[in-house]
Design a protein around this motif. Structure first.
Motif, PDB file in Angstrom:
ATOM      1  N   LEU A 268      -8.254  36.803  -8.385  1.00 42.15           N
ATOM      2  CA  LEU A 268      -9.256  37.206  -8.863  1.00 42.15           C
ATOM      3  C   LEU A 268     -10.635  37.079  -9.805  1.00 42.15           C
ATOM      4  CD1 LEU A 268     -10.009  38.881  -5.175  1.00 42.15           C
ATOM      5  CD2 LEU A 268      -9.717  36.818  -5.696  1.00 42.15           C
ATOM      6  N   ILE A 269      -9.472  38.339 -10.663  1.00 41.35           N
ATOM      7  CA  ILE A 269     -10.359  38.357 -11.403  1.00 41.35           C
ATOM      8  C   ILE A 269      -9.865  37.169 -13.109  1.00 41.35           C
ATOM      9  CG2 ILE A 269     -10.305  40.199 -13.373  1.00 41.35           C
ATOM     10  CD1 ILE A 269      -8.859  42.637 -11.633  1.00 41.35           C
ATOM     11  N   HIS A 270      -8.574  36.404 -12.793  1.00 44.93           N
ATOM     12  CA  HIS A 270      -8.462  35.919 -13.464  1.00 44.93           C
ATOM     13  C   HIS A 270      -9.287  34.645 -13.183  1.00 44.93           C
ATOM     14  CE1 HIS A 270      -3.918  36.843 -13.264  1.00 44.93           C
ATOM     15  NE2 HIS A 270      -5.182  38.278 -13.443  1.00 44.93           N
ATOM     16  N   THR A 271      -9.551  33.937 -11.838  1.00 40.37           N
ATOM     17  CA  THR A 271     -10.529  33.034 -11.741  1.00 40.37           C
ATOM     18  C   THR A 271     -11.856  33.363 -12.241  1.00 40.37           C
ATOM     19  OG1 THR A 271      -9.449  32.685  -9.806  1.00 40.37           O
ATOM     20  CG2 THR A 271     -11.816  32.000  -9.931  1.00 40.37           C
ATOM     21  N   HIS A 272     -12.561  34.197 -11.828  1.00 40.85           N
ATOM     22  CA  HIS A 272     -14.306  35.145 -12.158  1.00 40.85           C
ATOM     23  C   HIS A 272     -13.808  35.016 -13.990  1.00 40.85           C
ATOM     24  CE1 HIS A 272     -18.404  36.822 -11.389  1.00 40.85           C
ATOM     25  NE2 HIS A 272     -17.630  37.300 -12.841  1.00 40.85           N
ATOM     26  N   ALA A 273     -12.617  35.547 -15.240  1.00 36.84           N
ATOM     27  CA  ALA A 273     -12.800  34.906 -16.240  1.00 36.84           C
ATOM     28  C   ALA A 273     -12.955  33.589 -17.264  1.00 36.84           C
ATOM     29  CB  ALA A 273     -11.516  35.370 -16.717  1.00 36.84           C
ATOM     30  N   GLU A 274     -12.279  33.110 -15.845  1.00 40.97           N
ATOM     31  CA  GLU A 274     -12.029  31.592 -16.393  1.00 40.97           C
ATOM     32  C   GLU A 274     -13.420  30.715 -15.908  1.00 40.97           C
ATOM     33  OE1 GLU A 274      -9.111  30.528 -14.393  1.00 40.97           O
ATOM     34  OE2 GLU A 274      -7.595  30.979 -15.887  1.00 40.97           O
ATOM     35  N   GLU A 275     -14.683  31.671 -15.226  1.00 43.10           N
ATOM     36  CA  GLU A 275     -16.114  31.111 -14.484  1.00 43.10           C
ATOM     37  C   GLU A 275     -16.970  31.112 -15.816  1.00 43.10           C
ATOM     38  OE1 GLU A 275     -16.869  32.661 -11.065  1.00 43.10           O
ATOM     39  OE2 GLU A 275     -15.591  31.150  -9.446  1.00 43.10           O
ATOM     40  N   LYS A 276     -16.563  32.368 -16.492  1.00 42.21           N
ATOM     41  CA  LYS A 276     -17.672  32.356 -17.515  1.00 42.21           C
ATOM     42  C   LYS A 276     -16.495  32.462 -18.812  1.00 42.21           C
ATOM     43  CE  LYS A 276     -20.058  35.427 -15.039  1.00 42.21           C
ATOM     44  NZ  LYS A 276     -21.482  34.442 -14.486  1.00 42.21           N
ATOM     45  N   GLY A 277     -15.738  31.482 -18.630  1.00 48.03           N
ATOM     46  CA  GLY A 277     -15.317  31.182 -20.300  1.00 48.03           C
ATOM     47  C   GLY A 277     -14.337  31.878 -20.703  1.00 48.03           C
ATOM     48  N   VAL A 278     -13.847  32.756 -20.106  1.00 48.11           N
ATOM     49  CA  VAL A 278     -12.860  33.412 -21.141  1.00 48.11           C
ATOM     50  C   VAL A 278     -11.828  32.448 -21.042  1.00 48.11           C
ATOM     51  CG1 VAL A 278     -12.157  35.320 -21.317  1.00 48.11           C
ATOM     52  CG2 VAL A 278     -13.825  35.124 -21.133  1.00 48.11           C
ATOM     53  N   GLN A 279     -11.321  32.234 -22.497  1.00 45.34           N
ATOM     54  CA  GLN A 279      -9.970  31.910 -22.169  1.00 45.34           C
ATOM     55  C   GLN A 279      -8.594  32.137 -22.303  1.00 45.34           C
ATOM     56  OE1 GLN A 279      -9.753  28.353 -25.509  1.00 45.34           O
ATOM     57  NE2 GLN A 279     -11.443  27.570 -24.901  1.00 45.34           N
ATOM     58  N   LEU A 280      -8.083  32.660 -21.155  1.00 47.80           N
ATOM     59  CA  LEU A 280      -6.570  33.137 -21.032  1.00 47.80           C
ATOM     60  C   LEU A 280      -5.222  32.517 -21.231  1.00 47.80           C
ATOM     61  CD1 LEU A 280      -7.721  34.951 -17.252  1.00 47.80           C
ATOM     62  CD2 LEU A 280      -9.023  35.772 -19.499  1.00 47.80           C
ATOM     63  N   HIS A 281      -4.710  33.766 -21.887  1.00 51.78           N
ATOM     64  CA  HIS A 281      -3.358  33.605 -22.320  1.00 51.78           C
ATOM     65  C   HIS A 281      -2.300  34.250 -21.519  1.00 51.78           C
ATOM     66  CE1 HIS A 281      -5.528  30.580 -25.056  1.00 51.78           C
ATOM     67  NE2 HIS A 281      -5.714  31.046 -24.832  1.00 51.78           N
ATOM     68  N   PHE A 282      -1.611  33.960 -20.970  1.00 45.80           N
ATOM     69  CA  PHE A 282      -0.636  34.667 -20.427  1.00 45.80           C
ATOM     70  C   PHE A 282       1.227  34.645 -20.683  1.00 45.80           C
ATOM     71  CE2 PHE A 282      -3.450  34.496 -16.680  1.00 45.80           C
ATOM     72  CZ  PHE A 282      -3.832  36.342 -16.965  1.00 45.80           C
ATOM     73  N   GLY A 283       1.827  35.342 -20.276  1.00 49.83           N
ATOM     74  CA  GLY A 283       3.086  35.405 -21.305  1.00 49.83           C
ATOM     75  C   GLY A 283       3.230  34.884 -22.490  1.00 49.83           C
ATOM     76  N   GLU A 284       2.416  35.160 -23.365  1.00 52.08           N
ATOM     77  CA  GLU A 284       2.851  35.392 -24.766  1.00 52.08           C
ATOM     78  C   GLU A 284       3.099  36.938 -25.694  1.00 52.08           C
ATOM     79  OE1 GLU A 284       0.025  32.858 -27.249  1.00 52.08           O
ATOM     80  OE2 GLU A 284      -0.255  31.421 -25.772  1.00 52.08           O
ATOM     81  N   SER A 285       3.371  36.981 -26.795  1.00 51.24           N
ATOM     82  CA  SER A 285       3.636  38.219 -26.853  1.00 51.24           C
ATOM     83  C   SER A 285       2.989  38.146 -28.471  1.00 51.24           C
ATOM     84  CB  SER A 285       4.943  38.789 -27.764  1.00 51.24           C
ATOM     85  OG  SER A 285       4.930  38.952 -26.044  1.00 51.24           O
ATOM     86  N   VAL A 286       2.279  39.177 -28.984  1.00 55.52           N
ATOM     87  CA  VAL A 286       1.982  38.698 -30.453  1.00 55.52           C
ATOM     88  C   VAL A 286       2.648  39.020 -32.336  1.00 55.52           C
ATOM     89  CG1 VAL A 286      -0.057  39.612 -31.912  1.00 55.52           C
ATOM     90  CG2 VAL A 286      -0.809  38.973 -30.042  1.00 55.52           C
ATOM     91  N   GLU A 287       2.674  38.531 -32.280  1.00 51.96           N
ATOM     92  CA  GLU A 287       3.987  38.584 -33.953  1.00 51.96           C
ATOM     93  C   GLU A 287       2.729  39.255 -34.940  1.00 51.96           C
ATOM     94  OE1 GLU A 287       6.299  35.272 -33.727  1.00 51.96           O
ATOM     95  OE2 GLU A 287       7.799  35.845 -31.557  1.00 51.96           O
ATOM     96  N   GLY A 288       2.287  38.338 -35.491  1.00 49.77           N
ATOM     97  CA  GLY A 288       1.754  39.164 -36.496  1.00 49.77           C
ATOM     98  C   GLY A 288       0.275  37.627 -36.611  1.00 49.77           C
ATOM     99  N   PHE A 289      -0.162  37.745 -38.465  1.00 48.93           N
ATOM    100  CA  PHE A 289      -1.333  36.953 -38.082  1.00 48.93           C
ATOM    101  C   PHE A 289      -1.355  36.292 -39.964  1.00 48.93           C
ATOM    102  CE2 PHE A 289      -1.807  40.924 -36.115  1.00 48.93           C
ATOM    103  CZ  PHE A 289      -2.675  40.609 -34.760  1.00 48.93           C
ATOM    104  N   GLU A 290      -2.726  35.833 -40.071  1.00 47.88           N
ATOM    105  CA  GLU A 290      -2.178  34.802 -40.908  1.00 47.88           C
ATOM    106  C   GLU A 290      -4.057  34.580 -41.340  1.00 47.88           C
ATOM    107  OE1 GLU A 290      -0.805  31.017 -40.527  1.00 47.88           O
ATOM    108  OE2 GLU A 290       1.244  31.678 -40.603  1.00 47.88           O
TER     109      GLU A 290
END
Length: 449
Positions: free
Chosen positions: A195-217
């Motif tokens: 339910l939270i996922h659906t609402h987040a996407e309705e509000k324009g938040v882009q969700l990226h699941f199953g991703e691990s941050v490795e660093g930055f550029e």
């Protein structure tokens, strides 16, 4: 007696105030590695979007107030780095001058809080990468962010990220959220999190699941977030993947530690070492439903534990009665409430459990537009004894009322049957004849029958 308190926020100053209000002739000395005492950490996201007008509004009392009004000696920018438990001396560094200091004590309270976790990501020191735990953190984000800051990336799917997602969207930022797991708000079961996922996407938040941050550029400022699945362009990053208790300075003392490095305490906030107490985010909390120590760092627990520690330090015994794991969060148009155990937690503890989920309204179904403001309510309970184990509620109105009733029921070890006997308030603008909690309890009763 001479009392030393390490930490100048909720737990530490709650204890200090109990000491000065309930005893005389004692010396109270506090050491805080930052510059700010007694502030509302939970209000930081609302300061960033202007709901709270100024970070100054989050400060309950300043150091000079404790000094002048209550006679508590305050030391800002003083970091304790070592404790000699046998000689009863604390050692540390004045972070402004670099000078070492030491101070003896009769009794010591460790209320050193917790710090955000920052993994050894590549280029994590680039400008534009922040965590959010203190007022200086929030002020740094606010100072860095400007009209050219269009895209913000949140790392982690917990409460801070959810609050910041709403805060940032409300001031016109594009928000992406990276979570290495498969859901937001892991304290909820997956069906409720959906339910939270659906609402987040309705509000324009882009969700990226199953991703691990490795660093930055980026050259000097962050421009890209690198993950094991690809890259994300960004103008600002806020990492909120959890906290770790500030207890490393107690290594080698023999003090008992538990979950995540939190200091183990008994019901009287006593540690395993005589005359040393601990409270707040750096300490454990006894969980009444799990019947074991837990670590759920919240301001409510810190204030309670601090008060209890202060009383016990002046030999006025009072026991901490434990927690049931209650929390609530505003997320755009939704309120997310949870208390007790989820199904996942019950399973991990090898407890027999079942659950019921219902859709209901916060008011009588025929009243005004109540049908537009439905809630999803889930009860977790022991199918053998019908004892309540927990509950999760997500909706637009009336969530806080129900989650607090349920928290009270859990505290008193009530059953689903006993929920039906509660004399809860009713009038069409506020409730149905049978409260949603009782509707769920009736469904559990029919299932057992």
């Amino acid at each position: 007696m001479k009392f030393i308190i390490i930490g100048g926020d909720a737990a530490g100053m709650s204890a200090a105030m109990q000491i000065v209000r309930n005893s005389t002739g004692n010396e109270v000395i506090t050491f805080e590695r930052g510059s700010i005492y007694s502030y509302g950490q939970c209000g930081l996201p609302y300061a960033i979007n202007g709901e709270v007008k100024s970070t100054e509004d989050l400060i309950a009392r300043k150091p000079e107030t404790f000094e002048e009004k209550y006679g508590i000696r305050t030391n800002t920018y003083h970091e304790v780095t070592k404790v000699d438990c046998e000689k009863k001396i604390v050692f540390g560094t004045n972070l402004q001058t670099g000078e070492a200091f030491e101070e003896s004590y009769d009794r010591l309270l460790i209320a050193s809080g917790a710090s955000p976790v920052l993994p050894p990501w590549e280029n994590k020191d680039l400008d534009g990468i922040f965590s959010l735990k203190t007022i200086p953190d929030a002020e740094a984000i606010m100072e860095y962010m400007n009209d050219d800051t269009k895209d913000v990336t949140l790392i982690g799917g917990g409460y801070i990220s959810l609050e910041m997602a709403e805060s940032l969207v409300s001031i016109g930022k594009r928000v992406s959220l990276i979570e290495r797991g498969d859901q937001l708000a892991k304290i909820f079961d997956w069906d409720m999190a959906a339910l939270i996922h659906t609402h987040a996407e309705e509000k324009g938040v882009q969700l990226h699941f199953g991703e691990s941050v490795e660093g930055f550029e980026g050259d000097t400022t962050v421009e890209t977030v690198l993950t094991d699945k690809g890259s994300h362009e960004t103008d600002l990053v806020i990492a909120a993947i959890g906290v770790v208790p500030n207890t490393a300075f107690m290594d080698g003392t023999g003090v008992s530690k538990s979950i995540n490095g939190a200091i183990s305490v008994n019901r009287f906030m006593e540690t395993s070492i005589k005359d040393i107490y601990a409270a707040g985010d750096c300490a454990t909390q006894y969980h009444r439903i799990k019947q074991r120590d837990d670590h759920i760092p919240l301001g409510t627990h810190a204030n309670k534990q601090g008060q209890i520690a202060g009383l016990n330090m002046i030999d006025q015994p009072k026991a901490f009665q434990g927690i049931v794991g209650t929390s609530i969060l505003k997320f755009f148009d939704l309120t997310l409430g949870k208390t007790g155990l989820s199904e996942r937690e019950a399973a991990s503890l090898h407890l027999p459990y079942d659950s019921v989920t219902i859709e209901s309204t916060h008011a009588a179904g025929y009243y005004a537009d109540s049908r537009k403001d439905t809630m999803t309510l889930k009860l977790v309970y022991n199918p053998e004894t019908l004892q309540l184990l927990g509950g999760q509620i997500i909706g637009k109105k009336g969530i806080d009322k129900r989650i607090d009733v349920l928290a009270t029921a859990l505290y008193h070890e009530m059953t689903t049957e006993q929920l039906l006997d509660l004399d809860l308030s009713y009038a069409p603008p506020y409730n149905s004849v049978w409260d949603p909690l009782q509707q769920a309890a009736r469904k559990a009763k029919r299932r057992k029958a």
